[in-house]
Design a protein around this motif. Structure first.
Motif, PDB file in Angstrom:
ATOM      1  N   GLY A   1       0.671  -1.103   0.134  1.00 41.66           N
ATOM      2  CA  GLY A   1      -0.068  -0.048  -0.125  1.00 41.66           C
ATOM      3  C   GLY A   1       0.944   1.392   0.008  1.00 41.66           C
ATOM      4  O   GLY A   1       0.414   2.499  -0.152  1.00 41.66           O
ATOM      5  N   TYR A   2       2.014   0.954   0.299  1.00 39.76           N
ATOM      6  CA  TYR A   2       3.025   2.395   0.215  1.00 39.76           C
ATOM      7  C   TYR A   2       4.074   2.390  -1.066  1.00 39.76           C
ATOM      8  O   TYR A   2       4.149   1.469  -1.713  1.00 39.76           O
ATOM      9  CB  TYR A   2       3.938   2.191   1.459  1.00 39.76           C
ATOM     10  N   ILE A   3       4.072   3.746  -1.382  1.00 43.83           N
ATOM     11  CA  ILE A   3       4.990   3.943  -2.692  1.00 43.83           C
ATOM     12  C   ILE A   3       6.495   3.588  -2.082  1.00 43.83           C
ATOM     13  O   ILE A   3       6.971   4.405  -1.321  1.00 43.83           O
ATOM     14  CB  ILE A   3       4.982   5.130  -3.131  1.00 43.83           C
ATOM     15  N   VAL A   4       7.001   2.632  -2.418  1.00 42.37           N
ATOM     16  CA  VAL A   4       8.375   2.190  -2.014  1.00 42.37           C
ATOM     17  C   VAL A   4       9.614   2.428  -3.112  1.00 42.37           C
ATOM     18  O   VAL A   4      10.622   2.192  -2.638  1.00 42.37           O
ATOM     19  CB  VAL A   4       8.401   0.704  -1.773  1.00 42.37           C
ATOM     20  N   GLY A   5       9.189   2.987  -4.302  1.00 45.79           N
ATOM     21  CA  GLY A   5      10.198   3.338  -5.113  1.00 45.79           C
ATOM     22  C   GLY A   5       9.243   4.136  -6.317  1.00 45.79           C
ATOM     23  O   GLY A   5       8.205   4.310  -6.549  1.00 45.79           O
ATOM     24  N   MET A   6      10.391   4.851  -7.284  1.00 45.17           N
ATOM     25  CA  MET A   6       9.903   5.529  -8.152  1.00 45.17           C
ATOM     26  C   MET A   6      10.783   5.147  -9.455  1.00 45.17           C
ATOM     27  O   MET A   6      12.110   4.915  -9.168  1.00 45.17           O
ATOM     28  CB  MET A   6      10.032   6.982  -8.292  1.00 45.17           C
ATOM     29  N   THR A   7      10.389   4.851 -10.363  1.00 46.34           N
ATOM     30  CA  THR A   7      10.957   4.451 -11.925  1.00 46.34           C
ATOM     31  C   THR A   7      11.943   5.753 -12.119  1.00 46.34           C
ATOM     32  O   THR A   7      11.439   7.129 -12.102  1.00 46.34           O
ATOM     33  CB  THR A   7      10.103   4.064 -13.028  1.00 46.34           C
ATOM     34  N   THR A   8      12.845   5.479 -12.968  1.00 47.43           N
ATOM     35  CA  THR A   8      13.863   6.569 -13.109  1.00 47.43           C
ATOM     36  C   THR A   8      14.018   6.491 -14.731  1.00 47.43           C
ATOM     37  O   THR A   8      13.843   5.476 -15.358  1.00 47.43           O
ATOM     38  CB  THR A   8      15.144   6.701 -12.533  1.00 47.43           C
ATOM     39  N   CYS A   9      14.658   7.828 -15.145  1.00 44.73           N
ATOM     40  CA  CYS A   9      15.090   7.817 -16.639  1.00 44.73           C
ATOM     41  C   CYS A   9      16.450   8.014 -16.737  1.00 44.73           C
ATOM     42  O   CYS A   9      17.009   9.217 -16.106  1.00 44.73           O
ATOM     43  CB  CYS A   9      14.095   8.881 -17.450  1.00 44.73           C
ATOM     44  N   TYR A  10      17.156   7.443 -17.532  1.00 39.13           N
ATOM     45  CA  TYR A  10      18.454   7.769 -17.958  1.00 39.13           C
ATOM     46  C   TYR A  10      18.752   7.732 -19.566  1.00 39.13           C
ATOM     47  O   TYR A  10      19.220   6.796 -20.175  1.00 39.13           O
ATOM     48  CB  TYR A  10      19.441   6.793 -17.425  1.00 39.13           C
ATOM     49  N   PRO A  11      18.206   8.774 -20.108  1.00 42.01           N
ATOM     50  CA  PRO A  11      18.378   8.909 -21.498  1.00 42.01           C
ATOM     51  C   PRO A  11      20.049   8.841 -22.059  1.00 42.01           C
ATOM     52  O   PRO A  11      20.802   9.108 -21.296  1.00 42.01           O
ATOM     53  CB  PRO A  11      17.935  10.506 -21.874  1.00 42.01           C
ATOM     54  N   GLN A  12      20.066   8.143 -23.071  1.00 36.69           N
ATOM     55  CA  GLN A  12      21.502   8.134 -23.740  1.00 36.69           C
ATOM     56  C   GLN A  12      21.954   9.629 -23.866  1.00 36.69           C
ATOM     57  O   GLN A  12      21.193  10.555 -24.438  1.00 36.69           O
ATOM     58  CB  GLN A  12      21.342   7.639 -24.856  1.00 36.69           C
ATOM     59  N   PRO A  13      23.127   9.886 -23.485  1.00 36.00           N
ATOM     60  CA  PRO A  13      23.636  11.406 -23.397  1.00 36.00           C
ATOM     61  C   PRO A  13      23.664  11.970 -24.709  1.00 36.00           C
ATOM     62  O   PRO A  13      24.122  11.190 -25.754  1.00 36.00           O
ATOM     63  CB  PRO A  13      25.027  11.123 -22.932  1.00 36.00           C
ATOM     64  N   GLY A  14      22.659  13.203 -24.664  1.00 38.55           N
ATOM     65  CA  GLY A  14      22.733  13.792 -26.145  1.00 38.55           C
ATOM     66  C   GLY A  14      21.441  13.402 -26.698  1.00 38.55           C
ATOM     67  O   GLY A  14      21.145  14.083 -27.944  1.00 38.55           O
ATOM     68  N   SER A  15      20.815  12.516 -26.192  1.00 39.15           N
ATOM     69  CA  SER A  15      19.468  12.028 -26.999  1.00 39.15           C
ATOM     70  C   SER A  15      18.264  12.927 -26.567  1.00 39.15           C
ATOM     71  O   SER A  15      17.496  13.155 -27.325  1.00 39.15           O
ATOM     72  CB  SER A  15      19.228  10.515 -26.616  1.00 39.15           C
ATOM     73  N   ILE A  16      18.412  13.613 -25.415  1.00 35.68           N
ATOM     74  CA  ILE A  16      17.223  14.664 -25.096  1.00 35.68           C
ATOM     75  C   ILE A  16      18.084  15.836 -24.762  1.00 35.68           C
ATOM     76  O   ILE A  16      18.604  16.105 -23.820  1.00 35.68           O
ATOM     77  CB  ILE A  16      16.463  13.922 -23.724  1.00 35.68           C
ATOM     78  N   LYS A  17      17.501  16.798 -25.397  1.00 34.85           N
ATOM     79  CA  LYS A  17      18.407  18.182 -25.173  1.00 34.85           C
ATOM     80  C   LYS A  17      17.209  19.271 -24.735  1.00 34.85           C
ATOM     81  O   LYS A  17      16.215  18.954 -25.182  1.00 34.85           O
ATOM     82  CB  LYS A  17      18.985  18.672 -26.432  1.00 34.85           C
ATOM     83  N   ILE A  18      17.566  20.036 -23.787  1.00 33.39           N
ATOM     84  CA  ILE A  18      16.655  21.175 -23.559  1.00 33.39           C
ATOM     85  C   ILE A  18      17.428  22.213 -24.136  1.00 33.39           C
ATOM     86  O   ILE A  18      18.635  22.795 -23.758  1.00 33.39           O
ATOM     87  CB  ILE A  18      16.407  21.132 -21.949  1.00 33.39           C
ATOM     88  N   VAL A  19      16.838  23.352 -24.682  1.00 39.64           N
ATOM     89  CA  VAL A  19      17.454  24.523 -25.145  1.00 39.64           C
ATOM     90  C   VAL A  19      17.220  25.644 -24.297  1.00 39.64           C
ATOM     91  O   VAL A  19      16.125  25.439 -23.589  1.00 39.64           O
ATOM     92  CB  VAL A  19      16.944  24.888 -26.626  1.00 39.64           C
ATOM     93  N   GLU A  20      18.054  26.689 -23.962  1.00 41.18           N
ATOM     94  CA  GLU A  20      17.798  27.710 -23.366  1.00 41.18           C
ATOM     95  C   GLU A  20      16.503  28.349 -23.557  1.00 41.18           C
ATOM     96  O   GLU A  20      16.214  28.825 -24.766  1.00 41.18           O
ATOM     97  CB  GLU A  20      18.958  29.012 -23.455  1.00 41.18           C
ATOM     98  N   GLY A  21      15.807  28.600 -22.379  1.00 40.29           N
ATOM     99  CA  GLY A  21      14.527  29.280 -22.580  1.00 40.29           C
ATOM    100  C   GLY A  21      13.198  28.440 -22.852  1.00 40.29           C
ATOM    101  O   GLY A  21      12.209  28.854 -23.034  1.00 40.29           O
ATOM    102  N   GLU A  22      13.575  27.103 -23.083  1.00 43.77           N
ATOM    103  CA  GLU A  22      12.480  26.044 -23.311  1.00 43.77           C
ATOM    104  C   GLU A  22      11.368  25.960 -22.448  1.00 43.77           C
ATOM    105  O   GLU A  22      11.659  26.001 -21.096  1.00 43.77           O
ATOM    106  CB  GLU A  22      13.167  24.876 -23.749  1.00 43.77           C
ATOM    107  N   MET A  23      10.254  25.882 -22.771  1.00 44.48           N
ATOM    108  CA  MET A  23       9.053  25.696 -21.911  1.00 44.48           C
ATOM    109  C   MET A  23       8.764  24.180 -21.629  1.00 44.48           C
ATOM    110  O   MET A  23       8.451  23.448 -22.693  1.00 44.48           O
ATOM    111  CB  MET A  23       7.888  26.316 -22.472  1.00 44.48           C
ATOM    112  N   LEU A  24       8.948  23.629 -20.500  1.00 37.93           N
ATOM    113  CA  LEU A  24       8.684  22.410 -20.096  1.00 37.93           C
ATOM    114  C   LEU A  24       7.428  22.362 -19.475  1.00 37.93           C
ATOM    115  O   LEU A  24       6.950  23.330 -18.901  1.00 37.93           O
ATOM    116  CB  LEU A  24       9.847  21.852 -19.014  1.00 37.93           C
ATOM    117  N   THR A  25       6.842  21.227 -19.644  1.00 32.92           N
ATOM    118  CA  THR A  25       5.477  20.989 -18.887  1.00 32.92           C
ATOM    119  C   THR A  25       5.551  19.863 -18.059  1.00 32.92           C
ATOM    120  O   THR A  25       6.095  18.624 -18.309  1.00 32.92           O
ATOM    121  CB  THR A  25       4.599  20.954 -19.794  1.00 32.92           C
TER     122      THR A  25
END
Length: 422
Positions: A348-372
């Motif tokens: 009944g308790y949350i005992v973990g959260m799944t994580t994300c490890y993108p391949q370096p360079g595969s997901i980029k955020i540009v300066e000023g980008e709007m994230l949701t």
């Protein structure tokens, strides 16, 4: 003080000096053949009685010394014998470890003339300045930082040295009339009319951090003994390497789905309220539609490669997603619910959260980008004091990195006295 500002009880931007202690001497250092070092520490003790709440700020906790790159930070609550404590005995509402700077040579915790500087992560919430932190999901959430990246510490401003403070908020639910509502800080079960600042809570706020502050107690079952005292510690392990030019520093960003934005002239100010409520769906609504989705969009001042991401949710959470401006999914993180009774698998308790490890360079955020950020909770039951946060690590693209690149931490403009709020 406005009702919303009471979230400062949780906000680490307002660290009320409730406990000021020297670091525990209990530590264990190990090093493997590749130079990867591991140090394990015990925090100062925290005492509990059935139903009691502890929300302490423990200063000068143990931490590895020197100029290092942190590669992993793991933690759990243990008892006096060193045994893991299950969540149905001591629920971890949250823990957070943050960095600050104190003057070199300062050793007296009671020296009121000393001043401290606050080290902040990269943002975006000033009220969430921690470097490390999770909650009940601690034991099964991966925290490792992949090579060649690292969280750089041990490079304080001239004349200062690194120090660390732990905020540990635990709720002892032994013998309580309703453990779920106690750990969700339902106000009626705590029999409080004022919050930790002494201000009236009112009838609109029905549950959350304002009702389960340090020293209060959740209602116990009739006849249950309240005299059985327990002593707990947070046991935490820091894995790291000595800093060297081949390491690529990362910046820590923390987003809050309860964030509201205010524009002052051309500057954007984030009001990260930390928590919110989820109302139950009506009985006529189909179960599969009983989902509350809360979202917020924010700009990221600087960009880079995403190398790690994870969400934080409370019981009732069913997952959270971080999207780029083009709608691309940066990371979807889902809760892992326990199925047994042993520590790390509590039903009944949350005992973990799944994580994300993108391949370096595969997901980029540009300066000023709007994230949701979109945080989803089941509404088959109502929930108070829920959270919807996202932690990400961002690095400069590898081709732009060189041996002089270092991720300098943000430093608060305010200089504070140890007898005041830190």
């Amino acid at each position: 003080m406005s009702g919303a500002s009471h979230c400062g009880l949780l906000s680490l931007a307002i660290l009320v000096l409730t406990t000021f202690v020297s670091p525990t001497s209990q530590r264990d250092l190990r090093m493997d053949e590749n130079g990867l070092k591991t140090e394990t520490f015990l925090s100062p003790k925290v005492e509990h009685e059935p139903g009691s709440v502890s929300n302490k700020y423990l200063y000068d906790i143990g931490f590895p010394k020197g100029h290092i790159a942190v590669k992993r930070f793991d933690a759990e609550v243990v008892d006096e014998a060193g045994h893991s404590v299950p969540l149905h005995q001591a629920y971890i509402h949250h823990w957070a470890v943050r960095r600050y700077y104190k003057p070199l040579g300062h050793h007296s915790n009671n020296d009121s003339t000393s001043t401290y500087k606050l080290a902040m992560n990269a943002g975006v919430c000033d009220s969430l300045p921690q470097y490390f932190g999770l909650g009940a999901e601690t034991r099964q959430t991966d925290t490792h930082v992949p090579d060649p990246y690292g969280i750089e510490v041990g490079n304080p401003p001239e004349g200062y040295e690194d120090a660390w403070v732990l905020n540990l908020h635990t709720i002892d639910t032994r013998g309580t009339v309703d453990s779920l509502r106690c750990l969700e800080c339902k106000c009626e079960l705590y029999n409080v009319t004022v919050d930790g600042f002494g201000d009236p809570i009112g009838n609109v706020y029905t549950g959350g951090i304002r009702c389960c502050y340090d020293g209060v107690r959740c209602r116990l079952k009739d006849g249950y003994s309240s005299d059985v005292r327990k002593v707990y510690y947070m046991k935490y392990t820091v894995t790291y390497v000595d800093w060297n030019p081949s390491i690529v520093p990362v910046k820590i960003y923390i987003f809050d789905v309860a964030d509201t934005l205010e524009w002052r002239e051309s500057l954007q100010r984030h009001h990260c309220w930390i928590e919110y409520e989820v109302e139950s769906c009506s009985g006529s609504t189909a179960n599969e539609k009983c989902v509350d989705t809360k979202s917020v969009s924010v700009n990221l001042a600087s960009g880079g490669d995403v190398i790690y991401a994870v969400a934080h949710q409370h019981i009732g959470g069913i997952g959270s997603t971080l999207y780029g401006e083009d709608g691309q999914t940066i990371c979807s993180s889902f809760p892992i619910y326990g199925e047994g009774t042993e520590p790390g698998n509590e039903a009944g308790y949350i005992v973990g959260m799944t994580t994300c490890y993108p391949q370096p360079g595969s997901i980029k955020i540009v300066e000023g980008e709007m994230l949701t950020i979109a945080s989803n909770y089941s509404t088959r039951l109502s929930h108070t004091g829920v959270m919807g946060m996202f932690y990400i690590l961002v690095a400069e693209p590898l081709q732009k990195c060189n041996s002089t690149l270092q991720a300098q931490p943000e430093i608060s403009e305010t200089t504070v006295n140890p007898a005041d709020d830190l």
